[in-house]
Design an enzyme around this catalytic site. Sequence first.
Site, PDB file in Angstrom:
ATOM      1  N   HIS A  90       0.848  -1.190   0.000  1.00  0.00           N
ATOM      2  CA  HIS A  90       0.000   0.000   0.000  1.00  0.00           C
ATOM      3  C   HIS A  90       0.883   1.239   0.000  1.00  0.00           C
ATOM      4  CE1 HIS A  90      -3.415  -2.614   0.876  1.00  0.00           C
ATOM      5  NE2 HIS A  90      -2.652  -3.184   1.788  1.00  0.00           N
ATOM      6  N   ARG A 136      27.399 -18.265   7.490  1.00  0.00           N
ATOM      7  CA  ARG A 136      28.469 -19.157   7.040  1.00  0.00           C
ATOM      8  C   ARG A 136      28.774 -18.872   5.581  1.00  0.00           C
ATOM      9  NH1 ARG A 136      29.500 -25.523   8.438  1.00  0.00           N
ATOM     10  NH2 ARG A 136      31.394 -25.729   7.192  1.00  0.00           N
ATOM     11  N   ALA A 186      15.186 -20.996   6.927  1.00  0.00           N
ATOM     12  CA  ALA A 186      13.736 -20.980   7.144  1.00  0.00           C
ATOM     13  C   ALA A 186      13.349 -19.824   8.064  1.00  0.00           C
ATOM     14  CB  ALA A 186      13.291 -22.307   7.754  1.00  0.00           C
ATOM     15  N   SER A 217      11.667 -22.648   4.058  1.00  0.00           N
ATOM     16  CA  SER A 217      10.228 -22.447   4.283  1.00  0.00           C
ATOM     17  C   SER A 217       9.962 -21.189   5.108  1.00  0.00           C
ATOM     18  CB  SER A 217       9.632 -23.665   4.983  1.00  0.00           C
ATOM     19  OG  SER A 217      10.203 -23.840   6.260  1.00  0.00           O
TER      20      SER A 217
END
Length: 409
Positions: free
Chosen positions: A309, A383, A360, A342
């Site tokens: 927005h 790493r 994740a 994920s």
Amino acid sequence: MYVMINRKDIIHLKLLKIFGGNVVDWIEDIVENTYRNYGNRQIVLWGKYSVSEKITDRLKDIYGIDTAFYVDKDPSKIDNRQVFPTGCLQGKSDEYYVVVPVAYYKSLKDELDGGGYKKDQDYYYFCDCIVKTTDDYYEDSHRNKIIGSYNKLKFVFSGFNSVVRIGENVNLHNSSFYIHSDAEIEIGDSCTIEDSVWNIDGTQIEVGDGCIISNCVWNADGAHIEIGKKCGIYNNYCLAKPQSYVKLGDGGRYQEGTIAVREHAQIIIGRAFSIESGYSVHVLLYTQIIIGDDVMCSHAVCFWSSDGHSVFDVRTGMNISSTEAISKNRKIVIGDHVWIGSNAIILYNTEIRDGSIIGAGSLVKSKIPNNCIAAGVPAQVIRKDIAWSRKAGADQLMEHERVYARLTE
């Protein structure tokens, strides 16, 4: 100098204003044919839905003509105030001129013909325009064509000059295409398209050989979409707005999720891309998302190429987040052979270079170097000098993955 402008010229100027200079669309065609043929009878619209209401509004705005009422066969829509059963039209062609803006159904045409209505003289049925139809060819008087086997495809041409080309060995199980003006669709050989609804307006879509597209809903207004060879696309919803561009590379695999491409936006996805279910890809106004080859995304990964927005500075009143100039500088660039974990969120102004891994649940809005692991909120490099393989438990990198084994720069 005095210039005489007659009523027809005034109407044409109104049309130019309404349609932005483009006075060739199917609603205009319906309105013009209705005006020519209604003969001061009451005008009745077959079906009350968004398109019929637009026709009603344009008839009133351009010609000052009111719609008397609507008719429908669906009992849930009949209120006997605005919407009446279709049977009320029987034998009353001297009273009513009927406008039919729905898909072609022989039973509907038979009902009108059997009720004493003559085509064009007493009713205008936009989709009753078939010139030629065989098992592998369709053509209508609006210059729309289907070339190739389409017997299992449900389709509506609500426009002009569109061409659908379908390759060999295509299974179009329970699929529906709603095709507006100037669309071009090519579907490659050996495709399977099941339970899809494509609302296609001014779009060129090319689907490569060997694709599988299942349970998709695509609203592709003005987009140019290319899907590479051997892709599998499952349960996707894709929204593409005017002057957008979508390109999906060869060998991709897309599970259930959303790709939304807004006006003047662009998304390019390289070959061998894979993404698991629950993803959400938002390519917003004037922005870009560019994804390289062999990128792997886990479940529920989210991409946002700009703010959803507009944000304003209270003191100046200026838009500080979504002007054209600001948006054109916002993009997401993902390099080759990147693994995104994920629930990761990838925001604009992100660049992830080749061979890296995003942990994740990470939030990324920065530049991530090559061959590293980045994780956290916000994501930070934890790493360096790593390489990864799609194969779980691999003893060594696969041959095509070795080219991505580099030291972090």
